[in-house]
Design a protein around this motif. Structure first.
Motif, PDB file in Angstrom:
ATOM      1  N   VAL A 216       0.835  -1.214   0.000  1.00 51.04           N
ATOM      2  CA  VAL A 216       0.000   0.000   0.000  1.00 51.04           C
ATOM      3  C   VAL A 216       0.864   1.257   0.000  1.00 51.04           C
ATOM      4  N   SER A 217       2.053   1.172   0.612  1.00 50.58           N
ATOM      5  CA  SER A 217       2.926   2.352   0.600  1.00 50.58           C
ATOM      6  C   SER A 217       3.564   2.532  -0.778  1.00 50.58           C
ATOM      7  N   THR A 218       3.896   1.428  -1.437  1.00 47.69           N
ATOM      8  CA  THR A 218       4.531   1.501  -2.762  1.00 47.69           C
ATOM      9  C   THR A 218       3.509   1.850  -3.851  1.00 47.69           C
ATOM     10  N   GLU A 219       2.363   1.150  -3.829  1.00 43.74           N
ATOM     11  CA  GLU A 219       1.410   1.264  -4.937  1.00 43.74           C
ATOM     12  C   GLU A 219       0.371   2.355  -4.753  1.00 43.74           C
ATOM     13  N   GLN A 220      -0.012   2.607  -3.485  1.00 39.82           N
ATOM     14  CA  GLN A 220      -1.076   3.594  -3.260  1.00 39.82           C
ATOM     15  C   GLN A 220      -0.568   4.890  -2.632  1.00 39.82           C
ATOM     16  N   GLY A 221       0.715   4.930  -2.303  1.00 35.45           N
ATOM     17  CA  GLY A 221       1.289   6.165  -1.774  1.00 35.45           C
ATOM     18  C   GLY A 221       0.813   6.533  -0.383  1.00 35.45           C
ATOM     19  N   ALA A 222       0.417   5.518   0.406  1.00 35.68           N
ATOM     20  CA  ALA A 222       0.011   5.774   1.799  1.00 35.68           C
ATOM     21  C   ALA A 222       1.200   5.474   2.721  1.00 35.68           C
ATOM     22  N   THR A 223       1.217   6.108   3.889  1.00 35.17           N
ATOM     23  CA  THR A 223       2.227   5.794   4.906  1.00 35.17           C
ATOM     24  C   THR A 223       1.605   4.817   5.895  1.00 35.17           C
ATOM     25  N   VAL A 224       2.348   3.775   6.259  1.00 34.30           N
ATOM     26  CA  VAL A 224       1.822   2.779   7.202  1.00 34.30           C
ATOM     27  C   VAL A 224       2.749   2.679   8.409  1.00 34.30           C
ATOM     28  N   VAL A 225       2.156   2.745   9.609  1.00 40.30           N
ATOM     29  CA  VAL A 225       2.901   2.509  10.856  1.00 40.30           C
ATOM     30  C   VAL A 225       2.269   1.302  11.535  1.00 40.30           C
ATOM     31  N   ILE A 226       3.101   0.362  11.993  1.00 43.28           N
ATOM     32  CA  ILE A 226       2.610  -0.853  12.663  1.00 43.28           C
ATOM     33  C   ILE A 226       3.292  -0.993  14.023  1.00 43.28           C
ATOM     34  N   SER A 227       2.516  -1.396  15.031  1.00 41.79           N
ATOM     35  CA  SER A 227       3.062  -1.735  16.359  1.00 41.79           C
ATOM     36  C   SER A 227       3.103  -3.252  16.508  1.00 41.79           C
ATOM     37  N   ASN A 228       4.116  -3.765  17.188  1.00 40.97           N
ATOM     38  CA  ASN A 228       4.159  -5.197  17.507  1.00 40.97           C
ATOM     39  C   ASN A 228       5.224  -5.419  18.575  1.00 40.97           C
ATOM     40  N   HIS A 229       5.351  -6.659  19.049  1.00 41.63           N
ATOM     41  CA  HIS A 229       6.461  -6.973  19.936  1.00 41.63           C
ATOM     42  C   HIS A 229       7.765  -6.915  19.144  1.00 41.63           C
ATOM     43  N   ASP A 230       8.847  -6.541  19.825  1.00 43.10           N
ATOM     44  CA  ASP A 230      10.167  -6.513  19.198  1.00 43.10           C
ATOM     45  C   ASP A 230      10.818  -7.880  19.383  1.00 43.10           C
ATOM     46  N   THR A 231      10.731  -8.709  18.348  1.00 41.54           N
ATOM     47  CA  THR A 231      11.321 -10.058  18.408  1.00 41.54           C
ATOM     48  C   THR A 231      12.162 -10.272  17.142  1.00 41.54           C
ATOM     49  N   ILE A 232      12.966 -11.326  17.157  1.00 41.11           N
ATOM     50  CA  ILE A 232      13.760 -11.672  15.965  1.00 41.11           C
ATOM     51  C   ILE A 232      12.807 -11.870  14.780  1.00 41.11           C
ATOM     52  N   TRP A 233      11.679 -12.515  15.060  1.00 42.69           N
ATOM     53  CA  TRP A 233      10.740 -12.840  13.983  1.00 42.69           C
ATOM     54  C   TRP A 233      10.077 -11.587  13.412  1.00 42.69           C
ATOM     55  N   THR A 234       9.638 -10.658  14.292  1.00 43.32           N
ATOM     56  CA  THR A 234       8.997  -9.450  13.750  1.00 43.32           C
ATOM     57  C   THR A 234      10.015  -8.607  12.983  1.00 43.32           C
ATOM     58  N   ARG A 235      11.260  -8.558  13.449  1.00 44.42           N
ATOM     59  CA  ARG A 235      12.278  -7.797  12.707  1.00 44.42           C
ATOM     60  C   ARG A 235      12.501  -8.397  11.308  1.00 44.42           C
ATOM     61  N   LYS A 236      12.333  -9.711  11.234  1.00 49.72           N
ATOM     62  CA  LYS A 236      12.480 -10.378   9.928  1.00 49.72           C
ATOM     63  C   LYS A 236      11.312 -10.003   9.003  1.00 49.72           C
ATOM     64  N   ILE A 237      10.072 -10.078   9.508  1.00 50.19           N
ATOM     65  CA  ILE A 237       8.939  -9.795   8.601  1.00 50.19           C
ATOM     66  C   ILE A 237       8.856  -8.318   8.223  1.00 50.19           C
ATOM     67  N   TYR A 238       9.407  -7.445   9.068  1.00 50.44           N
ATOM     68  CA  TYR A 238       9.369  -6.006   8.756  1.00 50.44           C
ATOM     69  C   TYR A 238      10.690  -5.507   8.161  1.00 50.44           C
ATOM     70  N   GLU A 239      11.513  -6.424   7.607  1.00 48.30           N
ATOM     71  CA  GLU A 239      12.857  -6.010   7.160  1.00 48.30           C
ATOM     72  C   GLU A 239      12.816  -4.991   6.021  1.00 48.30           C
ATOM     73  N   ASN A 240      11.696  -4.903   5.295  1.00 52.71           N
ATOM     74  CA  ASN A 240      11.596  -3.927   4.201  1.00 52.71           C
ATOM     75  C   ASN A 240      11.000  -2.591   4.635  1.00 52.71           C
ATOM     76  N   ALA A 241      10.758  -2.440   5.934  1.00 49.30           N
ATOM     77  CA  ALA A 241      10.212  -1.163   6.417  1.00 49.30           C
ATOM     78  C   ALA A 241      11.273  -0.069   6.284  1.00 49.30           C
ATOM     79  N   ASP A 242      10.809   1.187   6.218  1.00 51.29           N
ATOM     80  CA  ASP A 242      11.728   2.311   6.049  1.00 51.29           C
ATOM     81  C   ASP A 242      12.289   2.809   7.377  1.00 51.29           C
ATOM     82  N   LYS A 243      11.591   2.492   8.467  1.00 48.74           N
ATOM     83  CA  LYS A 243      12.071   2.947   9.776  1.00 48.74           C
ATOM     84  C   LYS A 243      11.611   1.958  10.837  1.00 48.74           C
ATOM     85  N   LEU A 244      12.504   1.627  11.771  1.00 49.29           N
ATOM     86  CA  LEU A 244      12.143   0.778  12.916  1.00 49.29           C
ATOM     87  C   LEU A 244      12.542   1.496  14.193  1.00 49.29           C
ATOM     88  N   LYS A 245      11.656   1.469  15.162  1.00 58.47           N
ATOM     89  CA  LYS A 245      11.950   2.125  16.448  1.00 58.47           C
ATOM     90  C   LYS A 245      11.554   1.154  17.556  1.00 58.47           C
TER      91      LYS A 245
END
Length: 273
Positions: A216-245
């Motif tokens: 949706v960010s690439t094709e529709q030009g929307a910004t997306v922010v997601i919250s989740n636990h900080d785990t090895i697995w979530t860092r893997k699935i979000y590896e293409n995100a533009d910012k991690l905090k």
């Protein structure tokens, strides 16, 4: 900006993190929330329009009724919050009437009553769709009149829908902002509590949500922010995100009071513009 509490008690509610999350959300005409829950981000941001979705039909019906008939609903709800109704036998009777009813107005009144009188503010259904949270044994459950009034007023800027998150993502336009607060990836095998609406939100859905955010960010030009636990697995699935905090958050839901320790949460942003 004055902070506003949600009128519902909610597992994983974002009131405490609303300042941090708000800073990550860019300006835009519309904030879209595919997992609105109790609505703390909606209540503590200032957009012209909101599109608020949740898979829980009871929650969305309640919000819609509060938007359309605020005074009637608040007056009727207040009548249910009496010392006589703060008894286990009355609670279980009303819960059983709720489960047998298909009237959205009645279900909305009792949903609010059970949220404040039930155990730990949980919202849980069994496999056949019956609400099954036990009685909470509170001395005097709080009636959130001011919170209901503020929500009803702000809801005039919102559209409420009940659908899958992919359908909500499909509604996004260029410049829209999407905030996702999905059921979190469990930190341990015993900590999996994802049945807010009786539907599991497993690892496949977590990965699909990350894919949807990138699309949706690439094709529709929307910004997306997601919250989740900080785990090895979530860092893997979000590896293409533009910012991690990563932030440390005190947990408020635990079987043992002494088990309420700080855990790391991850905020990720997809912003391809």
């Amino acid at each position: 900006m004055k902070k506003h509490r949600a009128f519902l008690k909610w597992a994983g509610g974002k009131y405490g993190l609303s300042d941090v999350i708000r800073k990550m959300l860019p300006q835009g005409d519309c904030l879209i929330e595919p997992f609105v829950g109790a609505g703390s981000i909606f209540l503590n941001t200032d957009y012209d329009h909101y599109l608020l979705n949740d898979i829980n039909q009871d929650l969305i019906n309640l919000y819609q009724i509060l938007k359309e008939q605020p005074q009637r609903f608040i007056n009727d709800a207040q009548r249910v919050f009496t010392p006589e109704n703060n008894q286990p036998e009355v609670y279980y009777q009303l819960r059983s009437e709720f489960n047998a009813s298909d009237d959205p107005y009645f279900r909305s009144l009792i949903f609010l009553y059970m949220n404040r009188h039930g155990y730990n503010g949980l919202c849980r259904y069994n496999k056949s769709g019956g609400y099954n949270v036990p009685f909470g044994k509170y001395k005097k459950p709080y009636f959130p009149q001011a919170e209901l009034e503020f929500f009803a007023e702000k809801a005039q800027r919102a559209t409420f829908v009940c659908e899958g998150y992919r359908d909500t993502f499909a509604r996004a336009n260029t410049g829209d902002v999407i905030y996702c607060d999905p059921p979190y990836v469990p930190l341990s095998k015993t900590a999996s509590f994802t049945s807010y609406a009786g539907n599991g939100f497993g690892l496949d859905e977590q990965a699909d949500l990350a894919n949807a955010a990138e699309e949706v960010s690439t094709e529709q030009g929307a910004t997306v922010v997601i919250s989740n636990h900080d785990t090895i697995w979530t860092r893997k699935i979000y590896e293409n995100a533009d910012k991690l905090k990563s932030i440390k958050v005190a947990r408020t839901i635990s079987q043992k009071g002494n088990g309420r320790k700080k855990v790391a949460e991850l905020l990720v942003k997809y912003n391809k513009k």
